[in-house]
Design an enzyme around this catalytic site. Structure first.
Site, PDB file in Angstrom:
ATOM      1  N   GLU A 149      21.767  74.809  66.544  1.00 37.30           N
ATOM      2  CA  GLU A 149      22.423  75.302  67.766  1.00 37.30           C
ATOM      3  C   GLU A 149      21.327  75.908  68.649  1.00 37.30           C
ATOM      4  O   GLU A 149      21.285  77.101  68.908  1.00 37.30           O
ATOM      5  CB  GLU A 149      23.464  76.374  67.405  1.00 37.30           C
ATOM      6  CG  GLU A 149      24.333  76.771  68.572  1.00 37.30           C
ATOM      7  CD  GLU A 149      24.626  78.266  68.635  1.00 37.30           C
ATOM      8  OE1 GLU A 149      23.947  79.061  67.962  1.00 37.30           O
ATOM      9  OE2 GLU A 149      25.533  78.637  69.381  1.00 37.30           O
ATOM     10  N   ASP A 182      22.985  78.379  63.118  1.00 44.36           N
ATOM     11  CA  ASP A 182      23.302  79.295  64.217  1.00 44.36           C
ATOM     12  C   ASP A 182      22.031  79.925  64.799  1.00 44.36           C
ATOM     13  O   ASP A 182      21.196  80.441  64.053  1.00 44.36           O
ATOM     14  CB  ASP A 182      24.203  80.409  63.644  1.00 44.36           C
ATOM     15  CG  ASP A 182      24.845  81.270  64.697  1.00 44.36           C
ATOM     16  OD1 ASP A 182      25.722  80.783  65.410  1.00 44.36           O
ATOM     17  OD2 ASP A 182      24.465  82.458  64.809  1.00 44.36           O
TER      18      ASP A 182
END
Ligand code: NOJ
Length: 543
Positions: free
Chosen positions: A271, A209
């Site tokens: 990401e 993330d």
């Protein structure tokens, strides 16, 4: 020479189909209206039937759930909402029995404010070791009453919150998600240990993330063009101090070493919202991430020119470092494509959602283009990501009332941006079950819109022309013809946008209905195929 040559390596992540499970909304075993790990285990055979290679699970760790689990308070445990570590192990074992790989989400940019580190930081003095795990600073102004710099939160409002003794801490997301200080070796060691904890349990990799936010520029200077870019950046201009700092790469190199020291092809996907893709390519050099999400493709929407340039740019950038391109049309942060393509909703990654007060999508256009764009994407060589429910053609819940909203974006912007709840609604598995088969009771943490009933998986299984069966056929043929490992070249870039991968021509019609192109019809995005290539339709043709 084609624009992209057949894939060199044979590792699964170069061409695999990775299906995102959003645990809150996938399947509820316990009956409390919240999806859980046992629910996932029971439904895994359905994913095997779909024809995917791997699943990626959004966070299931201990968390106060202020950002649906992207606020982790214990990185080595399962939140009781979803079960326990034993349930996790069983889920992993079942997935592996079925031949499915499992990637899990790692959230290293920030922890929850309930993490023991942050709690000790709050109870420690300014300048203490405990505070050095995060970004604590004195404020500006006569009494330190102004935030230390001009940074904004991605969810709206300032990126700083003041604590009792007057210091401020940085949070690029919600105030319940303090950013960790990656300059601190203790933080680095801790995360290496967390990686090993899950690799030892047998996970096949991580989706990481917000990796592009982890390293901050020394001294945390002001964002140089905050008035224009807000919390973000403007492509082509200098990197703001919270995004894409060079020093971040050494972290991924050390993680790559750890993954490589385990048997099997373990993989990391970043990401990383890094643009242009030539810059992103630095993130997938052979000793860093295996792949990154392709936000250029996602943001291209269904715009012909943008798609062409996104695809060209992708192959050029990723091929230059020997990494696969990934492709994606949906995830838990963007408006579902069956709704997004039914109206003009701007950049996919704006996370703004559609609310009852916004123009409502044209659902027929939306589903037509959703099916067509998916076929267009699944013909491309490289790895593709699917988001749970897109195989059912689920639309966004666009009329969700404010009382059900949970996304911090909604609260931090006073409802101006409705946020992402509309794409996170629990799945309909059975038309006749309570909560449409999501769980054994009628409970569902977000209400399911009426339209989900006719899209229930069990109905679609029996309907040859359903979106579910279109996905299944596409994945089967993709595998059979090795399209994931294949090559790419444009055939035409006019109103008929078509490319060739191996001996398959994929064609999408941006213009009016026209005659069928030459070739043996393999697959059509329309539920009934007549003598014409219809407007907004995609075909796979074998030549
Ligand atoms: C990206 C995740 O996909 C999103 O859901 C989350 O809110 C932010 N990162 C913050 O962790």
């Amino acid at each position: 020479m084609p624009l992209h040559e057949p894939t060199a390596g044979s590792e699964w992540w170069r061409s695999g189909i990775i299906y995102q499970i959003y645990p809150r909304s996938f399947a509820d075993h316990g009956g409390d209206g919240m999806g859980d790990l046992k629910g996932i285990t029971n439904r895994l055979p359905k994913l095997k039937e779909l024809g995917i290679d791997a699943v990626w699970l959004s966070p299931f760790y201990t968390s106060p759930q202020k950002d649906a689990g992207y606020d982790v308070s214990d990185y080595r445990d399962v939140d009781p909402l979803f079960g326990d570590l034993n349930d996790f192990d069983q889920m992993l074992e079942r997935a592996h029995e079925l031949g499915l790989r499992v990637m899990i989400d790692l959230v290293p940019n920030h922890s929850s404010d309930q993490h023991e580190w942050f709690q000790s930081a709050l109870n420690s003095k300014p300048g203490s070791k405990e505070r050095s795990y995060y970004h604590f600073k004195d404020g500006k102004g006569e009494n330190g009453e102004l935030p230390p710099n001009n940074w904004q939160s991605m969810f709206g409002g300032p990126a700083w919150t003041r604590v009792e003794d007057g210091q401020w801490y940085c949070h690029l997301f919600d105030s319940s998600q303090p950013d960790l200080n990656w300059e601190n070796q203790v933080v680095r060691d801790e995360f290496e240990d967390i990686l090993r904890f899950w690799l030892d349990r047998g996970v096949d990799g991580f989706r990481v993330d917000q990796p592009h936010a982890m390293a901050k520029a020394q001294g945390l200077p002001d964002h140089p063009y905050v008035a224009e870019a807000g919390a973000g950046f403007i492509e082509g201009r200098e990197s703001p101090p919270m995004w894409f700092q060079d020093s971040v790469h050494e972290i991924f190199r050390s993680w790559r070493n750890i993954l490589d020291s385990y048997p099997g092809d373990r993989a990391m996907c970043g990401e990383a919202y890094v643009l242009p893709l030539s810059f992103m390519a630095l993130w997938v050099r052979p000793d860093e991430f295996h792949q990154t999400f392709n936000f250029r493709f996602l943001d291209a929407g269904w715009d012909q020119e943008k798609l062409i340039s996104a695809i060209n740019e992708s192959f050029e950038a990723f091929d230059s470092v020997g990494a696969p391109s990934t492709w994606v049309l949906n995830n838990h942060d963007v408006i579902r494509h069956a709704s997004r393509f039914g109206g003009d909703y701007g950049r996919a990654t704006a996370s703004d959602g559609i609310g009852p007060n916004n123009p409502q999508p044209d659902s027929l256009l939306g589903i037509t283009l959703a099916r067509a764009s998916t076929l267009f994407m699944l013909g491309l060589p490289g790895a593709s990501y699917l988001y749970q429910g897109e195989e059912l053609g689920l639309p966004e819940h666009t009329t969700l009332e404010p009382e059900f909203r949970q996304d911090p974006t909604f609260f931090r912007t006073n409802g101006e941006r409705v946020g992402r709840d509309g794409c996170r609604v629990p799945l309909p598995w059975e038309a006749n079950g309570p909560s449409l088969g999501f769980g054994p009771t009628a409970a569902s943490w977000l209400p399911q819109p009426a339209g989900y009933l006719e899209l229930a998986r069990d109905l679609q299984e029996k309907d040859d022309s359903s979106t579910l069966n279109l996905y299944k056929r596409a994945l089967e043929i993709r595998k059979e013809l090795k399209l994931g490992e294949g090559s790419f070249d444009w055939v035409s870039t006019g109103e008929l946008l078509s490319y060739q991968n191996q001996n398959v021509i994929v064609v999408h019609n941006f213009g009016k209905d026209c005659a069928l192109p030459a070739g043996r019809l393999v697959l059509s995005s329309d539920s009934e195929q007549g003598d014409l290539l219809r407007s907004n339709q995609t075909l796979w043709l074998e030549i």
